[in-house]
Scaffold this active site. Structure first.
Site, PDB file in Angstrom:
ATOM      1  N   ASN A   1      -5.930   4.643 -27.244  1.00  8.76           N
ATOM      2  CA  ASN A   1      -6.161   4.657 -25.802  1.00  8.76           C
ATOM      3  C   ASN A   1      -4.830   4.748 -25.050  1.00  8.76           C
ATOM      4  OD1 ASN A   1      -7.734   4.319 -23.417  1.00  8.76           O
ATOM      5  ND2 ASN A   1      -6.937   2.231 -23.297  1.00  8.76           N
TER       6      ASN A   1
ATOM      7  N   ALA B   1     -10.905   0.821 -24.107  1.00  4.31           N
ATOM      8  CA  ALA B   1     -10.592   2.215 -24.394  1.00  4.31           C
ATOM      9  C   ALA B   1     -11.582   3.165 -23.734  1.00  4.31           C
ATOM     10  CB  ALA B   1     -10.598   2.434 -25.900  1.00  4.31           C
TER      11      ALA B   1
ATOM     12  N   ASP C   1      -4.417   8.543 -23.842  1.00  2.09           N
ATOM     13  CA  ASP C   1      -5.084   8.568 -22.536  1.00  2.09           C
ATOM     14  C   ASP C   1      -4.160   8.949 -21.399  1.00  2.09           C
ATOM     15  OD1 ASP C   1      -7.660   8.135 -23.088  1.00  2.09           O
ATOM     16  OD2 ASP C   1      -7.867   6.341 -21.853  1.00  2.09           O
TER      17      ASP C   1
ATOM     18  N   ILE D   1     -13.561   2.746 -21.045  1.00  2.00           N
ATOM     19  CA  ILE D   1     -13.663   2.806 -19.586  1.00  2.00           C
ATOM     20  C   ILE D   1     -12.434   3.540 -19.052  1.00  2.00           C
ATOM     21  CG2 ILE D   1     -13.698   1.422 -17.473  1.00  2.00           C
ATOM     22  CD1 ILE D   1     -15.268  -0.647 -19.137  1.00  2.00           C
TER      23      ILE D   1
ATOM     24  N   ASP E   1      -4.627  31.958  14.635  1.00  2.68           N
ATOM     25  CA  ASP E   1      -4.000  32.497  15.846  1.00  2.68           C
ATOM     26  C   ASP E   1      -3.173  33.711  15.461  1.00  2.68           C
ATOM     27  OD1 ASP E   1      -4.834  30.634  17.662  1.00  2.68           O
ATOM     28  OD2 ASP E   1      -3.170  29.270  17.274  1.00  2.68           O
TER      29      ASP E   1
ATOM     30  N   GLU F   1     -10.180   3.558 -17.005  1.00  2.00           N
ATOM     31  CA  GLU F   1      -9.577   2.795 -15.909  1.00  2.00           C
ATOM     32  C   GLU F   1      -8.316   3.486 -15.372  1.00  2.00           C
ATOM     33  OE1 GLU F   1      -9.538   1.753 -19.040  1.00  2.00           O
ATOM     34  OE2 GLU F   1      -7.423   1.638 -19.505  1.00  2.00           O
TER      35      GLU F   1
END
Ligand code: ATP
Length: 864
Positions: A692, A260, A696, A262, A306, A264
């Site tokens: 998570n 949870a 997450d 980390i 330009d 990832e």
């Protein structure tokens, strides 16, 4: 005639598409299984097996289900990132000009087949192998094939020796080589993997994906966080064991916490946000070729642009004619019979010209450079027929236009007389004329006459006219085709003044740039006065602004340029090599420079700039290849829109990072603090994994696609060196993580003190889930209240929060899930505590935002 559509489709069946084998893209299944290569996931699966053996079957099953769901979300995200990147790659396939069904058309180069007749111009990449059938001063660099970087001259003469080396086959052209100069036509002989380059395995440019600087930094951050999280997990495990906790539960908790804590999912979320952003940019006419450019865009502090076609419409109309020392309206020519010089101007303009206007039942089609189209337009309005005149004066040689010489010359034969017709920038042409064709007489040009003409050039260019001069020479034999031989001792006929109105949207875009702290600089090959006049119309040239020509720039040393560059708004009559110097000078001042370019010679400047922007319509393949971004509509306003998107994408990635990290910190702190204090474990492993899973990915992703705030272009550009945690964001993440943890622990303690550990855990699990969901609203703005007018501007976020809420409620309310998740039904009082706990993060963060607001106001006032 070229091939017919039928021929083409038959040949595509036989020879395949004209492209290199790209290797396979990974399938959904292989991406899914790749998710299980992650070390932590393997540990988690091992943990599931261990709990299964220990008799905790439902726990084991749930962990496996969560792992699979996690892997599925990861796979979907990666697949999405991959398909959008692949779609973008397809968009950047170069185009080829080809003769089909008797018409010159533009096709994607991978649709070419053997037998096609392809046109080549300076700046093109040769799109297939072939045999030349026509050429004019054609020079090609074949470095990709022969390693030789000097351009080789090409011709159409037959080669009989079959052993002639590739580099010496002057009548053939090869795929991926580059046209440096001139033009030509060839018949395609080999395509795709059958071409010479296709045969050389391994030399083909790979399509490896490049990470952006932010992705690299986030990777590093992920590694640091992972070590921190693993340390915390080991500590939780070890202290728990010392305190006599259940080893299996502690092991599972430690592993779940690691999973949870980390982040990832972060790299995949960042890639998806970048990919979605890049797709959004496509819809705004900006094609990103190199992913890191998305980030750099947000840092752009100078845009060098330009003029022709980018700031202006490139819709030229000739309004003035200067002949016999008189400026007259082009429309008056129709009313009177043209005499010598006027006639010559119109005819040179029509013949020294590669453009054409085709009228068919589909309407009027203008092909070629708008400057030249304007000349044909004028001639046709005077009842000339371009092809009829071209038959009478056939072209037998030519020196194409290039922005270095700023001239173009063609040679025509009439019986035993050859004429060279030259047209180009008037100030440069005046240095090369010897005679003046005036009042039907050819008289020697002198300084006084030249001064009179220069005055006329200035009068017109001060009114934003683009002035082009016309001249000719006569020969008894076919002259040698070279600039040194043809472009001097000319007989000057006169000039035209054409108007190219500024693009309507550019003025507003320049205003936005000023507010956003971005300086706009005009770099043009056009006359200084014309450039300044247009710059003034666009509010790009202000009171203290300066304008310099390429020649003046060459005379300046680096120190002088460094000192003055801040105020130079216009660089006129520049050659492409000056552009590199200008980019350099700005970069040395610490600026991030976006630079536009279209020609072959613009490639170095595009490469040197932080964001090279090639023109999609008028740009050459070389400039596109060198650029980070292609403007499909050639429009300056698109660069500004892209900068805005770039800033928005970065801000959104920041929000996703902010959200994920503050939630992760909260999770670590909850378990770590509870372990240190010696509380009974407040969250079970499956609780951690579940939170998570639902909090997450979805909300973080939805934060990544927030709409840009109105203020995004009111801020100064960000420094590319700036950390993602700058401006107090790091502190805010840690503080908010602590707030989430403190609230959750307090709710847990309330439950534990008043009820029992099951109720306390349920309340803790509920409040952590819901408070993370409400916290997603906090991170939408670093400074502004969530109750500002933007509360409902992101439907995805509300959708994500809604789904997360429903899932969390289902676990807490549905009896079947309750038993699987080891939670109990809560009573009203317990729900009330959970509710208060869940809205608390909003109250605390709102309070800090309010304090920040008051402090900023106070500081601004005391500063004044
Ligand atoms: P920008 O650099 O902003 O695109 P530009 O079109 O003026 O502007 P160049 O294409 O380098 O820049 O042209 C330089 C000059 O050469 C022009 O100002 C014009 O006087 C002249 N010129 C442009 N196109 C042609 C042409 N097709 N034939 C002859 N002369 C041309």
């Amino acid at each position: 005639m070229g091939l017919s559509s039928e021929d083409v489709s038959k040949r595509i069946q036989v020879y395949g598409k004209n492209r290199m084998d790209q290797g396979k893209t990974p399938s959904f299944a292989s991406l899914f299984f790749a998710q299980f290569k992650d070390f932590l996931i393997l540990v988690l699966l091992a943990a599931a097996v261990i709990s299964g053996i220990a008799g905790e079957i439902s726990d084991a099953m749930l962990i496996i289900v969560i792992v699979i769901m996690n892997a599925l979300i990861g796979t979907v995200q990666e697949k999405k990132a991959q398909t959008s990147m692949a779609a973008l790659k397809r968009l950047t396939i170069p185009e080829a000009k080809v003769l089909r069904n008797g018409k010159r058309v533009i096709v994607k180069s991978d649709d070419l087949v053997p037998g096609d007749i392809v046109y080549l111009d300076a700046g093109d990449f040769v799109p297939a192998d072939g045999r030349l059938i026509e050429e004019a001063s054609l020079k090609i660099t074949e470095a990709s094939l022969t390693g030789e970087s000097v351009p080789v001259d090409k011709d159409t003469t037959a080669i009989t020796d079959p052993l002639t080396a590739l580099g010496d086959r002057s009548n053939s052209v090869y795929m991926t080589s580059l046209v440096n100069y001139g033009r030509g036509q060839f018949i395609v002989t080999a395509t795709g993997m059958n071409s010479e380059i296709g045969k050389i395995a391994g030399m083909i440019q790979g399509t490896h994906s490049i990470q952006t600087p932010l992705q690299k930094r986030l990777d590093e951050l992920g590694r640091i966080l992972a070590s921190g999280a693993i340390f915390a997990c080991v500590a939780v495990f070890a202290i728990g064991l010392i305190r006599g906790g259940d080893p299996l539960l502690l092991f599972l908790t430690a592993v779940s916490l690691a999973v949870a804590a980390i982040p990832e999912g972060l790299p995949a979320i960042v890639t998806v946000v970048l990919a979605i952003g890049v797709q959004k940019l496509v819809s705004k006419n900006a094609l990103i070729r190199k992913l890191p450019a998305v980030e750099t865009l947000g840092c752009a502090s100078v845009i060098c642009c330009d003029k022709t076609g980018t700031l202006t419409q490139n819709r030229m109309t000739i309004e003035k004619i200067i002949a016999n020392d008189q400026i007259q309206n082009a429309s008056d020519l129709k009313a009177k019979i043209m005499n010598g010089p006027e006639k010559m101007i119109v005819e040179i303009g029509m013949l020294c010209n590669d453009a054409s206007i085709i009228t068919s039942k589909d309407g009027v089609q203008q092909i070629g450079d708008p400057t030249e189209v304007a000349m044909i337009d004028l001639a046709e309005s005077l009842d000339y027929n371009q092809s009829a005149v071209a038959m009478k004066l056939p072209r037998v040689g030519e020196l194409p236009f290039d922005s270095q010489r700023k001239m173009m010359t063609t040679i025509h034969r009439v019986g035993d007389t050859w004429y060279s017709f030259t047209k180009g920038a008037p100030d440069i042409m005046l240095e090369r004329v010897r005679y003046y064709f005036r009042d039907n007489q050819i008289i020697p040009m002198n300084d006084e006459l030249a001064r009179g003409l220069t005055d006329k050039i200035n009068i017109l260019s001060d009114q934003a006219y683009r002035v082009i001069a016309y001249a000719y020479r006569q020969y008894d034999t076919m002259p040698e085709v070279s600039a040194e031989n043809l472009e001097h001792d000319l007989i000057f006929c006169g000039m035209t003044g054409m108007i190219d109105p500024p693009r309507e949207e550019v003025k507003e875009a320049i205003k936005i740039c000023k507010r956003a702290g971005i300086k706009t600089v005009m770099i043009t090959g056009d006359h200084k006065n014309t450039a300044v006049a247009i710059a003034k119309q666009l509010d790009l040239f202000e009171k203290d602004s300066l304008a310099y020509t390429g020649t003046e720039l060459s005379e300046m040393n680096d120190k002088e340029l460094h000192d003055r560059i801040k105020n130079i708004a216009v660089f006129a009559r520049v050659a492409p090599e000056h552009k590199v110097r200008i980019v350099n000078a700005w970069q040395r001042k610490g600026h991030v420079v976006a630079m536009t370019g279209d020609g072959v010679n613009d490639a170095p400047a595009l490469k040197k700039a932080d964001i090279g922007c090639a023109m999609g319509i008028t740009g050459t393949d070389v400039s596109k290849e060198a650029a980070e971004m292609i403007l499909t509509d050639d429009n300056f306003a698109t660069i500004v829109a892209a900068v805005r998107e770039g800033r928005g994408i970065y801000a959104n990635i920041k929000k996703a990072v902010h959200f994920l990290l503050s939630c992760n910190i909260a999770e670590i702190l909850i378990l770590f603090m509870a372990t240190i204090i010696g509380w009974v474990q407040p969250l079970l492993p499956i609780h951690i994994l579940w939170i998570n899973l639902i909090t997450d990915s979805l909300p973080a992703l939805a934060l990544g696609v927030e709409k840009n705030s109105a203020e995004i272009m009111n801020e100064k550009p960000r420094s590319p060196k700036e950390s993602i945690f700058a401006h107090g964001m790091g502190g805010r993440i840690v503080f908010q993580g602590m707030v989430l943890a403190a609230i959750t622990l307090m709710v847990y303690q309330t439950g534990f003190a008043n009820y029992n550990v099951e109720v306390a855990r349920t309340m803790c699990f509920a409040v952590l889930g819901f408070s993370q969901i409400t916290h997603a609203l906090n991170v939408r703005s670093q400074k502004n209240s969530i109750f500002s007018s933007r509360l409902f501007t992101n439907p995805y976020l509300w959708g994500a929060l809604g789904i997360s809420c429903v899932l969390q409620l289902a676990v807490l309310l549905v009896p079947a899930f309750q038993s699987v998740f080891n939670v109990v039904a809560m009573n009203t009082a317990q729900w009330f505590v959970v509710f208060i706990g869940s809205v608390c993060p909003i109250l605390v963060v709102e309070l800090t935002k309010l304090i920040g607001h008051v402090m900023r106001k106070y500081f601004i006032q005391t500063k004044k």
